[in-house]
Structure formats: C-alpha cells, structure tokens
Write a protein that holds these residues in place. Structure first.
Motif, mmCIF file in Angstrom:
data_model
loop_
_atom_site.group_PDB
_atom_site.id
_atom_site.type_symbol
_atom_site.label_atom_id
_atom_site.label_comp_id
_atom_site.label_asym_id
_atom_site.label_seq_id
_atom_site.Cartn_x
_atom_site.Cartn_y
_atom_site.Cartn_z
ATOM 1 N N ILE A 38 30.379 -10.834 -1.620
ATOM 2 C CA ILE A 38 30.314 -11.288 -3.006
ATOM 3 C C ILE A 38 28.911 -10.997 -3.501
ATOM 4 O O ILE A 38 27.929 -11.353 -2.843
ATOM 5 N N THR A 39 28.807 -10.363 -4.632
ATOM 6 C CA THR A 39 27.503 -10.009 -5.155
ATOM 7 C C THR A 39 27.409 -10.406 -6.627
ATOM 8 O O THR A 39 28.392 -10.749 -7.238
ATOM 9 N N VAL A 40 26.211 -10.323 -7.144
ATOM 10 C CA VAL A 40 25.973 -10.693 -8.543
ATOM 11 C C VAL A 40 25.346 -9.510 -9.248
ATOM 12 O O VAL A 40 24.436 -8.863 -8.724
ATOM 13 N N LYS A 41 25.835 -9.196 -10.440
ATOM 14 C CA LYS A 41 25.268 -8.156 -11.290
ATOM 15 C C LYS A 41 24.695 -8.810 -12.523
ATOM 16 O O LYS A 41 25.381 -9.577 -13.196
ATOM 17 N N LEU A 42 23.436 -8.548 -12.804
ATOM 18 C CA LEU A 42 22.803 -9.137 -13.980
ATOM 19 C C LEU A 42 23.448 -8.587 -15.241
ATOM 20 O O LEU A 42 23.766 -7.401 -15.308
ATOM 21 N N THR A 43 23.625 -9.438 -16.243
ATOM 22 C CA THR A 43 24.277 -9.004 -17.476
ATOM 23 C C THR A 43 23.291 -8.692 -18.593
ATOM 24 O O THR A 43 23.682 -8.335 -19.680
ATOM 25 N N ASN A 44 22.006 -8.858 -18.345
ATOM 26 C CA ASN A 44 21.028 -8.525 -19.393
ATOM 27 C C ASN A 44 19.958 -7.609 -18.868
ATOM 28 O O ASN A 44 19.846 -7.324 -17.743
ATOM 29 N N TYR A 104 21.709 -14.154 0.752
ATOM 30 C CA TYR A 104 20.318 -13.712 0.663
ATOM 31 C C TYR A 104 20.080 -13.106 -0.713
ATOM 32 O O TYR A 104 21.014 -12.795 -1.446
ATOM 33 N N TRP A 105 18.807 -12.956 -1.063
ATOM 34 C CA TRP A 105 18.412 -12.253 -2.288
ATOM 35 C C TRP A 105 18.271 -10.792 -1.918
ATOM 36 O O TRP A 105 17.545 -10.452 -0.985
ATOM 37 N N LYS A 106 18.980 -9.919 -2.622
ATOM 38 C CA LYS A 106 18.974 -8.492 -2.297
ATOM 39 C C LYS A 106 17.583 -7.894 -2.510
ATOM 40 O O LYS A 106 16.975 -8.105 -3.552
ATOM 41 N N PRO A 107 17.109 -7.143 -1.532
ATOM 42 C CA PRO A 107 15.821 -6.459 -1.677
ATOM 43 C C PRO A 107 16.008 -5.122 -2.403
ATOM 44 O O PRO A 107 17.127 -4.732 -2.705
ATOM 45 N N GLY A 108 14.930 -4.437 -2.636
ATOM 46 C CA GLY A 108 15.005 -3.091 -3.189
ATOM 47 C C GLY A 108 14.363 -2.967 -4.541
ATOM 48 O O GLY A 108 13.823 -3.924 -5.088
ATOM 49 N N ASP A 109 14.455 -1.761 -5.091
ATOM 50 C CA ASP A 109 13.822 -1.459 -6.363
ATOM 51 C C ASP A 109 14.825 -1.244 -7.487
ATOM 52 O O ASP A 109 14.441 -0.954 -8.603
ATOM 53 N N GLY A 110 16.110 -1.345 -7.199
ATOM 54 C CA GLY A 110 17.128 -1.061 -8.208
ATOM 55 C C GLY A 110 17.243 -2.149 -9.256
ATOM 56 O O GLY A 110 16.573 -3.185 -9.201
ATOM 57 N N ALA A 111 18.132 -1.924 -10.186
ATOM 58 C CA ALA A 111 18.331 -2.863 -11.298
ATOM 59 C C ALA A 111 18.807 -4.225 -10.805
ATOM 60 O O ALA A 111 18.566 -5.235 -11.449
ATOM 61 N N ASP A 112 19.502 -4.256 -9.672
ATOM 62 C CA ASP A 112 20.032 -5.517 -9.166
ATOM 63 C C ASP A 112 19.228 -6.085 -8.012
ATOM 64 O O ASP A 112 19.704 -6.925 -7.263
ATOM 65 N N ARG A 113 17.987 -5.651 -7.861
ATOM 66 C CA ARG A 113 17.158 -6.245 -6.816
ATOM 67 C C ARG A 113 16.914 -7.699 -7.177
ATOM 68 O O ARG A 113 16.959 -8.091 -8.341
ATOM 69 N N ALA A 114 16.689 -8.490 -6.179
ATOM 70 C CA ALA A 114 16.449 -9.917 -6.357
ATOM 71 C C ALA A 114 17.626 -10.634 -7.011
ATOM 72 O O ALA A 114 17.459 -11.576 -7.761
ATOM 73 N N GLY A 167 19.202 -22.532 -11.638
ATOM 74 C CA GLY A 167 18.361 -22.561 -10.453
ATOM 75 C C GLY A 167 17.419 -21.372 -10.403
ATOM 76 O O GLY A 167 16.701 -21.093 -11.353
ATOM 77 N N TYR A 168 17.469 -20.636 -9.297
ATOM 78 C CA TYR A 168 16.593 -19.486 -9.102
ATOM 79 C C TYR A 168 17.206 -18.185 -9.616
ATOM 80 O O TYR A 168 16.590 -17.132 -9.508
ATOM 81 N N LEU A 169 18.396 -18.248 -10.172
ATOM 82 C CA LEU A 169 19.002 -17.102 -10.857
ATOM 83 C C LEU A 169 18.535 -17.190 -12.305
ATOM 84 O O LEU A 169 18.994 -18.031 -13.071
ATOM 85 N N LYS A 170 17.596 -16.363 -12.679
ATOM 86 C CA LYS A 170 16.897 -16.499 -13.955
ATOM 87 C C LYS A 170 17.562 -15.767 -15.112
ATOM 88 O O LYS A 170 17.087 -15.834 -16.232
ATOM 89 N N HIS A 171 18.640 -15.046 -14.861
ATOM 90 C CA HIS A 171 19.335 -14.305 -15.916
ATOM 91 C C HIS A 171 20.831 -14.536 -15.774
ATOM 92 O O HIS A 171 21.334 -14.763 -14.675
ATOM 93 N N ASN A 172 21.547 -14.457 -16.884
ATOM 94 C CA ASN A 172 23.004 -14.526 -16.815
ATOM 95 C C ASN A 172 23.510 -13.363 -15.974
ATOM 96 O O ASN A 172 22.891 -12.300 -15.932
ATOM 97 N N ALA A 173 24.634 -13.561 -15.301
ATOM 98 C CA ALA A 173 25.117 -12.548 -14.368
ATOM 99 C C ALA A 173 26.638 -12.599 -14.271
ATOM 100 O O ALA A 173 27.274 -13.537 -14.743
#
Length: 106
Positions: free
Chosen positions: A100-106, A76-86, A25-31
């Motif tokens: 519950i949160t998601v951390k991108l794996t790439n 919601y999609w997390k805002p901000g400028d960090g590595a895990d924004r959006a 879907g709108y999650l464009k990277h593995n996480a």
C-alpha cells in the motif's frame, strides 16, 4: 459532506485507489492511498496509513526512514529523489505480497 457512495468499504487489487486522505500527522500534503500490489480492503489500508503517519517516528523507532510494524505491515517513509519521496509505504508481513502506498495529490 462525504459521498453517499463511500469507496472505503471496497476491496481493491493492484492499481486500485482507496481514495484520498487529508494531510494529517506527519503526512503534510493531501494524498491518494493506492494498492501497488496484492489486494486489500480499503478501510484497512486507510487506517493502516493513518496509524503510521500520526506517530512521531523518533518516538517509536531509531531507523532513519521511520520503519516500524503497524498493525500487520512493515511501514516506512519512502526514500529517494522522486516526486513521491518521503511518502508512506506499507508492505504486508507475509513476504510483501501486498503493498500500500501513498501518492501526493498536490
């Protein structure tokens, strides 16, 4: 081929991981789906995130971060400028005791 020992059926507390999730879907990277606070059944956590990321935010909400209720959580999609924004984050409707949160794996 999936592992015979599937972590999705276990309950994890804060700091635990519910395993990886492929881009969908709108999650464009593995996480990795993580429990940031509280405790949650991993099968529920993964389905909650999946349901959130497959819907077009513009079709279901007018909020800039895509915030909406999914199952029993505010997501919601997390805002901000960090590595895990959006990346998606979901907070329980009982006052936010479970996150519950998601951390991108790439």
């Amino acid at each position: 081929m999936e592992n015979a020992f599937d972590m999705t059926f276990f309950r994890f507390d804060a700091g635990g991981s519910c395993g990886s999730m492929d881009a969908t879907g709108y999650l464009k990277h593995n996480a990795t789906v993580q429990v940031a606070s509280g405790a949650v059944d991993c099968l529920f956590a993964r389905e909650l995130i999946r349901q959130f990321v497959v819907q077009n935010p513009a079709e279901v909400t007018d909020k800039a971060n895509g915030e909406r209720t999914v199952m029993s959580a505010r997501c919601y999609w997390k805002p901000g400028d960090g590595a895990d924004r959006a990346t998606p984050e979901c907070v329980s409707l009982d006052g936010g005791s479970t996150v519950i949160t998601v951390k991108l794996t790439n």
